[in-house]
Write an enzyme that holds these catalytic residues in place. Structure first.
Site, PDB file in Angstrom:
ATOM      1  N   GLU A 262      28.391   7.871  58.720  1.00  0.00           N
ATOM      2  CA  GLU A 262      28.264   8.235  60.131  1.00  0.00           C
ATOM      3  C   GLU A 262      28.303   6.973  60.975  1.00  0.00           C
ATOM      4  O   GLU A 262      27.622   5.994  60.668  1.00  0.00           O
ATOM      5  CB  GLU A 262      26.942   8.976  60.411  1.00  0.00           C
ATOM      6  CG  GLU A 262      26.784  10.301  59.684  1.00  0.00           C
ATOM      7  CD  GLU A 262      25.436  10.953  59.972  1.00  0.00           C
ATOM      8  OE1 GLU A 262      24.769  10.575  60.965  1.00  0.00           O
ATOM      9  OE2 GLU A 262      25.035  11.845  59.204  1.00  0.00           O
ATOM     10  N   GLU A 312      26.818  19.440  69.455  1.00  0.00           N
ATOM     11  CA  GLU A 312      26.010  20.514  68.863  1.00  0.00           C
ATOM     12  C   GLU A 312      24.789  20.751  69.753  1.00  0.00           C
ATOM     13  O   GLU A 312      23.871  19.944  69.778  1.00  0.00           O
ATOM     14  CB  GLU A 312      25.575  20.132  67.457  1.00  0.00           C
ATOM     15  CG  GLU A 312      26.724  19.864  66.499  1.00  0.00           C
ATOM     16  CD  GLU A 312      26.247  19.269  65.187  1.00  0.00           C
ATOM     17  OE1 GLU A 312      25.724  20.021  64.350  1.00  0.00           O
ATOM     18  OE2 GLU A 312      26.384  18.034  65.022  1.00  0.00           O
ATOM     19  N   LYS A 315      20.947  21.123  68.093  1.00  0.00           N
ATOM     20  CA  LYS A 315      20.311  20.080  67.288  1.00  0.00           C
ATOM     21  C   LYS A 315      18.919  19.768  67.829  1.00  0.00           C
ATOM     22  O   LYS A 315      18.656  19.893  69.023  1.00  0.00           O
ATOM     23  CB  LYS A 315      21.148  18.798  67.295  1.00  0.00           C
ATOM     24  CG  LYS A 315      22.407  18.857  66.449  1.00  0.00           C
ATOM     25  CD  LYS A 315      23.006  17.479  66.274  1.00  0.00           C
ATOM     26  CE  LYS A 315      22.175  16.630  65.327  1.00  0.00           C
ATOM     27  NZ  LYS A 315      22.777  15.314  65.071  1.00  0.00           N
ATOM     28  N   GLU A 323      20.890  13.477  71.099  1.00  0.00           N
ATOM     29  CA  GLU A 323      21.287  14.049  69.812  1.00  0.00           C
ATOM     30  C   GLU A 323      22.317  15.170  69.931  1.00  0.00           C
ATOM     31  O   GLU A 323      23.070  15.422  69.003  1.00  0.00           O
ATOM     32  CB  GLU A 323      20.059  14.579  69.068  1.00  0.00           C
ATOM     33  CG  GLU A 323      19.334  13.541  68.238  1.00  0.00           C
ATOM     34  CD  GLU A 323      20.208  12.977  67.124  1.00  0.00           C
ATOM     35  OE1 GLU A 323      20.834  13.755  66.391  1.00  0.00           O
ATOM     36  OE2 GLU A 323      20.268  11.746  66.985  1.00  0.00           O
TER      37      GLU A 323
END
Length: 481
Positions: A262, A312, A315, A323
């Site tokens: 990542e 997203e 999250k 995030e």
């Protein structure tokens, strides 16, 4: 070695096994309204992204990846480690269902990620006893299934598993509290021809340390360099990566392959999480690795997965509001900024196609509503608690909204999250539905996409009333008494 026209490099190993190299992407699905898998796979292919890292083994996702040519790292969540650690049979069942079955259907699974950053210090040792046994059992299951030559195990680890004793890469070694465990895992990976996977986040360093030199997070050479012996470091990524290289080398595993599992930069939710910085970082990283220079300690191609492909909105925001904003694409597949991955003829990101939206209408604060109404704060708190208000606040994309704008954003987020059901815009004396787009400047008031219902491959205009709406009705009945 040669370059394809799309900029993907093929690396042939001594064993004569060839693997696709080039940028990959993390495909997370913690979203209230995820794009259908076929839409995402098309997005991957049209952007020349030939590798994808998953955080689970969702059947529909893997099935859709079949015959796509996209190389897959399938994931095992941390909450499954205990069961896999204590039972070889459980590991064999998992491999049979999630690897063997899909590999036989032309899904190109190359890695199984056992856990996700299980040794984070914030987990307080929750997975220290289960990660390595689970890794061993999954490897045994792959061997039994006859897949161990084509599918390799790995454990995606946060960069906090190693540290430097002198603040320089050459001082790198594994964290003292897990040093013995890390050596066991590293030896096991080496013995089985598997890679070490690490997640590196310069953004987090900037987020937690206001004194961190901002330019050192990027790749444009504007930072004051750091000298480590005969080597010079112009950016944090190279220094962090080489700290791991030194840790491996000191412990006898200097040639172990490394995957950057990542790496990326968020675009909202914090003053340093913005489009300008994200484009600067990700384009800088792409230019850095496409040149094939590697790092001072380990020249050559770098195997990496951008974090992440798509935003997203479900999250956890415990680490920070950013995030939910790591994607290079928005939740509905729109490119956030210009980014050349070296894999398309246009040199730009290609947006998702065939995305189906709900009706063009929004929930906003009534012009007649009073800001001093005691229900306002309660309603906003309720809406934000069950939807997503992480674009509100200092330094965010919607940070310039006034009080009424903030309220409108909050109730609209809740309204869209609940598929525009009328009851989701019935905040007492506060809200109304409008067909005039309230978006302003960089602040986008979203229209939700139609919900996706898994394997049924059907789209519907609305969901059954979710629990949050039942709670909303109860909330309203209590507040108006």
């Amino acid at each position: 070695m040669r370059w394809f026209s799309v900029g993907i490099k093929v690396v042939c190993l001594v064993s004569m096994m060839c693997t696709v190299s080039g940028i990959g992407a993390n495909w997370g699905t913690q979203a209230s309204h995820p794009l259908p898998p076929d839409t995402v796979v098309r997005l991957l292919r049209e952007n020349g992204i030939r590798k994808v890292k998953l955080f689970d083994a969702d059947y529909d996702t893997l099935r859709t990846l079949g015959k796509s040519g996209v190389e897959v790292m399938v994931g095992i969540p941390n909450d499954m480690l205990a069961s896999l650690a204590t039972s070889v049979k459980a590991a064999e069942k998992w491999v049979s269902k999630n690897v063997s079955a899909h590999s036989s259907s032309n899904v190109k699974i190359s890695y199984v990620a056992v856990g996700n950053e299980p040794f984070l210090e914030t987990y307080n040792g929750s997975f220290l006893r289960t990660t390595f046994p689970a890794l061993q059992n999954v490897q045994s299951a792959l061997i039994k299934a006859g897949l161990s030559n084509q599918v390799k195990v790995t454990v995606p680890l946060n960069a906090d598993v190693y540290a430097s004793s002198n603040g320089l890469p050459s001082g790198g070694d594994f964290r003292t509290d897990i040093h013995g465990l890390m050596l066991q895992i590293v030896k096991f990976l080496s013995d089985n021809g598997a890679p070490f996977t690490v997640n590196i986040y310069p953004f987090i360093s900037l987020y937690i340390d206001s004194n961190f030199p901002v330019d050192y997070a990027f790749f444009d050479g504007n930072a004051s360099p750091i000298t480590d012996g005969s080597l010079t470091y112009y950016n944090m990524f190279d220094a962090n990566y080489d700290t791991l290289v030194w840790a491996l080398q000191k412990n006898g595993f200097g040639n172990l392959p490394i995957i950057v599992g990542e790496i990326g930069w968020p675009t909202d939710g914090d003053q340093n999480a913005n489009i300008v910085y994200a484009q600067r970082f990700n384009q800088g990283f792409m230019s850095h690795i496409l040149g094939g220079r590697g790092t001072p300690m380990r020249p050559g191609p770098i195997d990496a997965y951008l974090f992440s492909l798509i935003d997203e909105d479900a999250k956890s925001i415990d680490p920070g509001n950013f995030e939910r904003h790591w994607g290079i694409f928005t939740f509905d597949g729109i490119a956030k900024y210009q980014l050349n991955l070296g894999s398309t003829n246009s040199g730009s990101l290609v947006p998702a196609k065939g995305v189906h939206y709900l009706e063009r209408k929004w929930c906003v604060m009534k012009p007649s509503a009073n800001l001093d109404d005691p229900q306002v704060a309660l309603s906003v708190s309720y809406a934000c608690g069950l939807a997503d208000c992480t674009s509100l606040g200092y330094g965010t994309s919607c940070g310039s909204l006034d009080a009424r704008g903030n309220i409108s954003y909050a109730v609209n987020s809740y309204y869209q999250r609940n598929n525009q059901l009328d009851v989701a815009c019935k905040f007492p004396n506060l809200s109304m539905i409008t067909k005039t787009n309230p978006s302003v400047g960089s602040c986008r008031f979203e229209i939700m996409i139609e919900p996706y219902y898994g394997g049924a491959e059907r789209r519907f205009g609305c969901l059954q009333k979710p629990l949050s709406l039942v709670a909303l009705i109860i909330f309203f009945s209590l507040t108006v008494v």
